[in-house]
Design a protein around this motif. Sequence first.
Motif, PDB file in Angstrom:
ATOM      1  N   ASP A   1       0.850  -1.191   0.000  1.00 38.84           N
ATOM      2  CA  ASP A   1       0.000   0.000   0.000  1.00 38.84           C
ATOM      3  C   ASP A   1       0.887   1.243   0.000  1.00 38.84           C
ATOM      4  N   PRO A   2       1.022   1.896  -1.156  1.00 37.12           N
ATOM      5  CA  PRO A   2       1.886   3.078  -1.233  1.00 37.12           C
ATOM      6  C   PRO A   2       1.229   4.351  -0.712  1.00 37.12           C
ATOM      7  N   THR A   3       0.034   4.216  -0.132  1.00 39.35           N
ATOM      8  CA  THR A   3      -0.704   5.397   0.335  1.00 39.35           C
ATOM      9  C   THR A   3      -0.704   5.554   1.851  1.00 39.35           C
ATOM     10  N   THR A   4      -0.077   4.629   2.560  1.00 41.94           N
ATOM     11  CA  THR A   4      -0.057   4.746   4.026  1.00 41.94           C
ATOM     12  C   THR A   4       1.335   5.148   4.480  1.00 41.94           C
ATOM     13  N   LEU A   5       1.396   6.195   5.264  1.00 39.55           N
ATOM     14  CA  LEU A   5       2.665   6.731   5.733  1.00 39.55           C
ATOM     15  C   LEU A   5       3.165   5.921   6.929  1.00 39.55           C
ATOM     16  N   ASN A   6       4.343   5.387   6.788  1.00 42.44           N
ATOM     17  CA  ASN A   6       5.003   4.657   7.887  1.00 42.44           C
ATOM     18  C   ASN A   6       4.161   3.509   8.424  1.00 42.44           C
TER      19      ASN A   6
ATOM     20  N   ASP B   1      -6.345   7.398  -2.420  1.00 45.18           N
ATOM     21  CA  ASP B   1      -5.566   8.230  -1.506  1.00 45.18           C
ATOM     22  C   ASP B   1      -4.247   8.615  -2.166  1.00 45.18           C
ATOM     23  N   PRO B   2      -3.636   9.707  -1.733  1.00 48.86           N
ATOM     24  CA  PRO B   2      -2.365  10.126  -2.317  1.00 48.86           C
ATOM     25  C   PRO B   2      -1.252   9.096  -2.060  1.00 48.86           C
ATOM     26  N   ILE B   3      -0.393   8.932  -3.036  1.00 46.59           N
ATOM     27  CA  ILE B   3       0.765   8.044  -2.892  1.00 46.59           C
ATOM     28  C   ILE B   3       1.816   8.768  -2.063  1.00 46.59           C
ATOM     29  N   VAL B   4       2.313   8.105  -1.032  1.00 42.39           N
ATOM     30  CA  VAL B   4       3.307   8.704  -0.134  1.00 42.39           C
ATOM     31  C   VAL B   4       4.667   8.013  -0.225  1.00 42.39           C
ATOM     32  N   THR B   5       4.849   7.192  -1.221  1.00 42.66           N
ATOM     33  CA  THR B   5       6.115   6.472  -1.381  1.00 42.66           C
ATOM     34  C   THR B   5       7.265   7.456  -1.518  1.00 42.66           C
ATOM     35  N   GLU B   6       8.253   7.285  -0.678  1.00 46.76           N
ATOM     36  CA  GLU B   6       9.459   8.110  -0.721  1.00 46.76           C
ATOM     37  C   GLU B   6      10.314   7.659  -1.909  1.00 46.76           C
ATOM     38  N   ILE B   7      10.825   8.614  -2.651  1.00 49.68           N
ATOM     39  CA  ILE B   7      11.793   8.317  -3.713  1.00 49.68           C
ATOM     40  C   ILE B   7      13.062   9.042  -3.313  1.00 49.68           C
ATOM     41  N   ALA B   8      14.103   8.279  -2.992  1.00 44.50           N
ATOM     42  CA  ALA B   8      15.316   8.872  -2.432  1.00 44.50           C
ATOM     43  C   ALA B   8      16.546   8.133  -2.954  1.00 44.50           C
ATOM     44  N   PRO B   9      17.676   8.844  -2.991  1.00 40.58           N
ATOM     45  CA  PRO B   9      18.905   8.158  -3.384  1.00 40.58           C
ATOM     46  C   PRO B   9      19.233   7.062  -2.374  1.00 40.58           C
ATOM     47  N   ALA B  10      19.713   5.960  -2.877  1.00 39.70           N
ATOM     48  CA  ALA B  10      20.075   4.851  -1.990  1.00 39.70           C
ATOM     49  C   ALA B  10      21.257   5.249  -1.118  1.00 39.70           C
ATOM     50  N   THR B  11      21.140   4.910   0.125  1.00 34.89           N
ATOM     51  CA  THR B  11      22.279   4.992   1.036  1.00 34.89           C
ATOM     52  C   THR B  11      22.826   3.572   1.125  1.00 34.89           C
ATOM     53  N   ALA B  12      23.758   3.350   2.005  1.00 40.86           N
ATOM     54  CA  ALA B  12      24.309   2.002   2.154  1.00 40.86           C
ATOM     55  C   ALA B  12      23.183   1.024   2.490  1.00 40.86           C
ATOM     56  N   PHE B  13      23.227  -0.147   1.868  1.00 38.54           N
ATOM     57  CA  PHE B  13      22.282  -1.219   2.173  1.00 38.54           C
ATOM     58  C   PHE B  13      22.987  -2.182   3.107  1.00 38.54           C
ATOM     59  N   TYR B  14      22.342  -2.476   4.227  1.00 37.50           N
ATOM     60  CA  TYR B  14      22.897  -3.395   5.211  1.00 37.50           C
ATOM     61  C   TYR B  14      22.052  -4.656   5.253  1.00 37.50           C
ATOM     62  N   PRO B  15      22.637  -5.801   4.932  1.00 35.97           N
ATOM     63  CA  PRO B  15      21.875  -7.055   4.966  1.00 35.97           C
ATOM     64  C   PRO B  15      21.373  -7.356   6.378  1.00 35.97           C
ATOM     65  N   ALA B  16      20.162  -7.885   6.438  1.00 34.13           N
ATOM     66  CA  ALA B  16      19.602  -8.320   7.717  1.00 34.13           C
ATOM     67  C   ALA B  16      20.228  -9.654   8.113  1.00 34.13           C
ATOM     68  N   GLU B  17      20.004 -10.021   9.345  1.00 36.18           N
ATOM     69  CA  GLU B  17      20.495 -11.295   9.848  1.00 36.18           C
ATOM     70  C   GLU B  17      19.929 -12.429   8.982  1.00 36.18           C
ATOM     71  N   ASP B  18      20.704 -13.484   8.811  1.00 36.41           N
ATOM     72  CA  ASP B  18      20.330 -14.603   7.938  1.00 36.41           C
ATOM     73  C   ASP B  18      18.988 -15.230   8.302  1.00 36.41           C
ATOM     74  N   ILE B  19      18.567 -15.130   9.545  1.00 38.08           N
ATOM     75  CA  ILE B  19      17.300 -15.731   9.974  1.00 38.08           C
ATOM     76  C   ILE B  19      16.116 -15.165   9.180  1.00 38.08           C
ATOM     77  N   HIS B  20      16.275 -13.975   8.611  1.00 34.77           N
ATOM     78  CA  HIS B  20      15.192 -13.347   7.847  1.00 34.77           C
ATOM     79  C   HIS B  20      15.130 -13.830   6.396  1.00 34.77           C
ATOM     80  N   ASP B  21      16.187 -14.463   5.922  1.00 36.31           N
ATOM     81  CA  ASP B  21      16.215 -14.950   4.537  1.00 36.31           C
ATOM     82  C   ASP B  21      15.212 -16.088   4.339  1.00 36.31           C
ATOM     83  N   GLU B  22      14.518 -16.044   3.209  1.00 38.82           N
ATOM     84  CA  GLU B  22      13.581 -17.112   2.839  1.00 38.82           C
ATOM     85  C   GLU B  22      12.471 -17.292   3.869  1.00 38.82           C
TER      86      GLU B  22
END
Length: 175
Positions: free
Chosen positions: A78-83, A123-144
């Motif tokens: 849902d791109p219309t709900t903020l946070n 409803d208005p679309i609130v999706t943020e469009i921003a330059p990527a900052t560093a991407f940090y992988p989550a802990e492996d437990i979240h994979d798959e």
Amino acid sequence: MDEAIFAGGCFWCTEAVFQRVKGVERVKSGFCGGHIKNPAYREVVQGRTGHAEAIHLTYDSERVSYEDLVAVFMATHDPTTLNRQGYDVGTHYRSAIFYLNEQQEKTAREVIKNMEEKAVDTDPIVTEIAPATAFYPAEDIHDEYYNNNREQGYCQNIIDPKIRKLMTGFKELVK
């Protein structure tokens, strides 16, 4: 191979969707858009880092376009709900497209503009469009997560409908 970063609420959901898109070779859950290095999941979900739960994907642009990826992303959350995405609330669940170059930014803005012109959402679309900052992988437990836990209520009630949207709305893009 090209790369993209999307944040659409819980990364378990977006990972499960994009794992099923043709041309997507790898999907990794993690964090982007924050202000500290190497955040831990517990810090992110407490809202202390400014990061969003995000996915970093590697894809073959000969098989799927960035425009198609943005369209799938926008249709499967849902791109219309903020946070917020459903029951998941907080800035770390915000809707965001973290672009890696000017062309990705342009494409993301065009897709959203087209959605707004067609009044895809009331409803208005609130999706943020921003330059990527560093991407940090989550802990492996979240994979798959979805693939390994389909019997769980969260997967059945929250993720399954997103997968169905992909399967019905983007048949030509499904692996």
